[in-house]
Write a protein that holds these residues in place. Structure first.
Motif, PDB file in Angstrom:
ATOM      1  N   ARG A 147      27.699  50.443 -47.076  1.00 47.88           N
ATOM      2  CA  ARG A 147      26.797  49.922 -46.047  1.00 47.88           C
ATOM      3  C   ARG A 147      26.863  50.789 -44.792  1.00 47.88           C
ATOM      4  NH1 ARG A 147      29.582  45.238 -47.462  1.00 47.88           N
ATOM      5  NH2 ARG A 147      30.131  44.745 -45.296  1.00 47.88           N
ATOM      6  N   TYR A 148      28.052  51.236 -44.423  1.00 52.48           N
ATOM      7  CA  TYR A 148      28.162  52.112 -43.247  1.00 52.48           C
ATOM      8  C   TYR A 148      27.487  53.455 -43.485  1.00 52.48           C
ATOM      9  CZ  TYR A 148      31.429  48.877 -41.039  1.00 52.48           C
ATOM     10  OH  TYR A 148      31.996  47.778 -40.459  1.00 52.48           O
ATOM     11  N   LEU A 149      27.633  54.016 -44.683  1.00 50.92           N
ATOM     12  CA  LEU A 149      26.961  55.282 -44.979  1.00 50.92           C
ATOM     13  C   LEU A 149      25.449  55.134 -44.843  1.00 50.92           C
ATOM     14  CD1 LEU A 149      28.996  56.524 -48.089  1.00 50.92           C
ATOM     15  CD2 LEU A 149      29.114  57.424 -45.741  1.00 50.92           C
ATOM     16  N   VAL A 150      24.918  54.041 -45.338  1.00 51.11           N
ATOM     17  CA  VAL A 150      23.484  53.758 -45.224  1.00 51.11           C
ATOM     18  C   VAL A 150      23.086  53.643 -43.755  1.00 51.11           C
ATOM     19  CG1 VAL A 150      21.783  51.904 -45.599  1.00 51.11           C
ATOM     20  CG2 VAL A 150      23.195  52.741 -47.508  1.00 51.11           C
TER      21      VAL A 150
ATOM     22  N   PHE B 288      30.912  64.905 -52.662  1.00 52.22           N
ATOM     23  CA  PHE B 288      31.723  63.855 -52.028  1.00 52.22           C
ATOM     24  C   PHE B 288      31.243  62.432 -52.274  1.00 52.22           C
ATOM     25  CE2 PHE B 288      32.131  67.248 -48.520  1.00 52.22           C
ATOM     26  CZ  PHE B 288      33.070  67.959 -49.256  1.00 52.22           C
ATOM     27  N   PHE B 289      30.049  62.254 -52.840  1.00 53.43           N
ATOM     28  CA  PHE B 289      29.469  60.922 -52.931  1.00 53.43           C
ATOM     29  C   PHE B 289      29.256  60.507 -54.377  1.00 53.43           C
ATOM     30  CE2 PHE B 289      28.318  62.852 -48.912  1.00 53.43           C
ATOM     31  CZ  PHE B 289      28.782  61.888 -48.024  1.00 53.43           C
ATOM     32  N   SER B 290      29.533  59.242 -54.655  1.00 54.62           N
ATOM     33  CA  SER B 290      29.405  58.689 -56.008  1.00 54.62           C
ATOM     34  C   SER B 290      27.930  58.502 -56.376  1.00 54.62           C
ATOM     35  CB  SER B 290      30.110  57.332 -56.073  1.00 54.62           C
ATOM     36  OG  SER B 290      29.384  56.378 -55.297  1.00 54.62           O
ATOM     37  N   GLU B 291      27.683  58.193 -57.631  1.00 53.02           N
ATOM     38  CA  GLU B 291      26.318  57.920 -58.087  1.00 53.02           C
ATOM     39  C   GLU B 291      25.720  56.740 -57.305  1.00 53.02           C
ATOM     40  OE1 GLU B 291      23.804  56.633 -62.094  1.00 53.02           O
ATOM     41  OE2 GLU B 291      25.995  56.568 -62.150  1.00 53.02           O
TER      42      GLU B 291
ATOM     43  N   ALA C 202      22.000  54.879 -53.083  1.00 56.44           N
ATOM     44  CA  ALA C 202      21.801  54.154 -51.817  1.00 56.44           C
ATOM     45  C   ALA C 202      21.261  55.079 -50.735  1.00 56.44           C
ATOM     46  CB  ALA C 202      23.104  53.508 -51.363  1.00 56.44           C
ATOM     47  N   LEU C 203      21.789  56.289 -50.652  1.00 63.59           N
ATOM     48  CA  LEU C 203      21.332  57.242 -49.643  1.00 63.59           C
ATOM     49  C   LEU C 203      19.899  57.702 -49.916  1.00 63.59           C
ATOM     50  CD1 LEU C 203      24.637  59.259 -49.234  1.00 63.59           C
ATOM     51  CD2 LEU C 203      23.629  57.654 -47.569  1.00 63.59           C
ATOM     52  N   GLU C 204      19.588  57.921 -51.181  1.00 63.22           N
ATOM     53  CA  GLU C 204      18.221  58.319 -51.528  1.00 63.22           C
ATOM     54  C   GLU C 204      17.225  57.208 -51.172  1.00 63.22           C
ATOM     55  OE1 GLU C 204      16.143  60.551 -55.246  1.00 63.22           O
ATOM     56  OE2 GLU C 204      17.340  58.769 -55.758  1.00 63.22           O
TER      57      GLU C 204
ATOM     58  N   GLU D 166      19.147  43.935 -59.652  1.00 64.59           N
ATOM     59  CA  GLU D 166      18.221  43.260 -58.744  1.00 64.59           C
ATOM     60  C   GLU D 166      18.887  42.683 -57.502  1.00 64.59           C
ATOM     61  OE1 GLU D 166      15.939  40.384 -60.911  1.00 64.59           O
ATOM     62  OE2 GLU D 166      14.703  41.934 -61.882  1.00 64.59           O
ATOM     63  N   GLU D 167      19.967  41.933 -57.675  1.00 70.05           N
ATOM     64  CA  GLU D 167      20.608  41.251 -56.538  1.00 70.05           C
ATOM     65  C   GLU D 167      21.125  42.250 -55.501  1.00 70.05           C
ATOM     66  OE1 GLU D 167      22.114  38.500 -53.884  1.00 70.05           O
ATOM     67  OE2 GLU D 167      20.680  38.217 -55.515  1.00 70.05           O
ATOM     68  N   GLN D 168      21.882  43.238 -55.939  1.00 72.87           N
ATOM     69  CA  GLN D 168      22.416  44.220 -54.993  1.00 72.87           C
ATOM     70  C   GLN D 168      21.308  45.062 -54.373  1.00 72.87           C
ATOM     71  OE1 GLN D 168      25.604  46.516 -56.715  1.00 72.87           O
ATOM     72  NE2 GLN D 168      27.077  44.871 -56.391  1.00 72.87           N
ATOM     73  N   LEU D 169      20.292  45.409 -55.153  1.00 74.45           N
ATOM     74  CA  LEU D 169      19.192  46.190 -54.601  1.00 74.45           C
ATOM     75  C   LEU D 169      18.460  45.413 -53.517  1.00 74.45           C
ATOM     76  CD1 LEU D 169      17.459  48.706 -54.484  1.00 74.45           C
ATOM     77  CD2 LEU D 169      16.121  47.786 -56.410  1.00 74.45           C
ATOM     78  N   ALA D 170      18.234  44.144 -53.760  1.00 72.30           N
ATOM     79  CA  ALA D 170      17.569  43.318 -52.743  1.00 72.30           C
ATOM     80  C   ALA D 170      18.364  43.319 -51.444  1.00 72.30           C
ATOM     81  CB  ALA D 170      17.392  41.894 -53.262  1.00 72.30           C
TER      82      ALA D 170
END
Length: 161
Positions: free
Chosen positions: A43-46, A88-91, A96-98, A125-129
């Motif tokens: 969430r902080y990266l976003v 440095f970043f996971s899939e 999330a960054l994209e 769906e839930e996490q994406l929302a």
């Protein structure tokens, strides 16, 4: 040389009801994201990435402090502007960054189907929302902070979650 930046209107006082509601929306979105299993560092990266794109120094300052407090590394924070060029970043983080970039830059061609589908595949769906709400609320706060010319440098770290 230090540049003095003057703040503008204090929206917390001049429109306190709306500002309070915005704060509740932000807190609700963050809590729902946490409950859905979106890690605080993600969430902080976003929040940092959207703030970089929007040029919100106040929010960059705030969220980098909070990210470090939550255990994020300096290396990953510094590389965030060039996340595609690093290992440095996971899939999950990459998805999330994209998505963050697509939603933040929605005027550049909407949110492409392939970005949405990749995010849905990674998060469900839930996490994406909940991720979309995190992105939308930080973009809203970026605009408020920029419009007010909030001055960075006085943020007390949030407790890590």
């Amino acid at each position: 040389m230090t540049t003095k930046i003057s703040e503008r209107l204090d929206l917390t006082k001049l429109s306190s009801a709306a500002y309070t509601t915005m704060g509740r929306l932000y807190a609700t979105a963050d809590k729902a994201a946490e409950e859905a299993g979106l890690e605080s560092t993600l969430r902080y990266l976003v929040q940092i990435r959207a703030s970089q794109i929007n040029g919100c120094a106040f929010c960059i300052d705030m969220h980098t402090i909070d990210a470090r407090n939550a255990g994020e590394t300096e290396q990953r924070i510094y590389a965030l502007n060039a996340w595609r060029e690093t290992p440095f970043f996971s899939e999950r983080e990459r998805a999330a960054l994209e998505l963050t970039e697509a939603v933040t830059l929605v005027h550049d061609g909407q949110v492409p189907d392939e970005v949405y589908e990749r995010s849905l595949k990674v998060f469900g769906e839930e996490q994406l929302a909940q991720l979309i709400w995190v992105i939308v609320t930080i973009n809203s706060y970026n605009r408020l902070a920029i419009a007010q010319r909030l001055v960075p440098g006085n943020h007390a770290p949030a407790s890590s979650s």
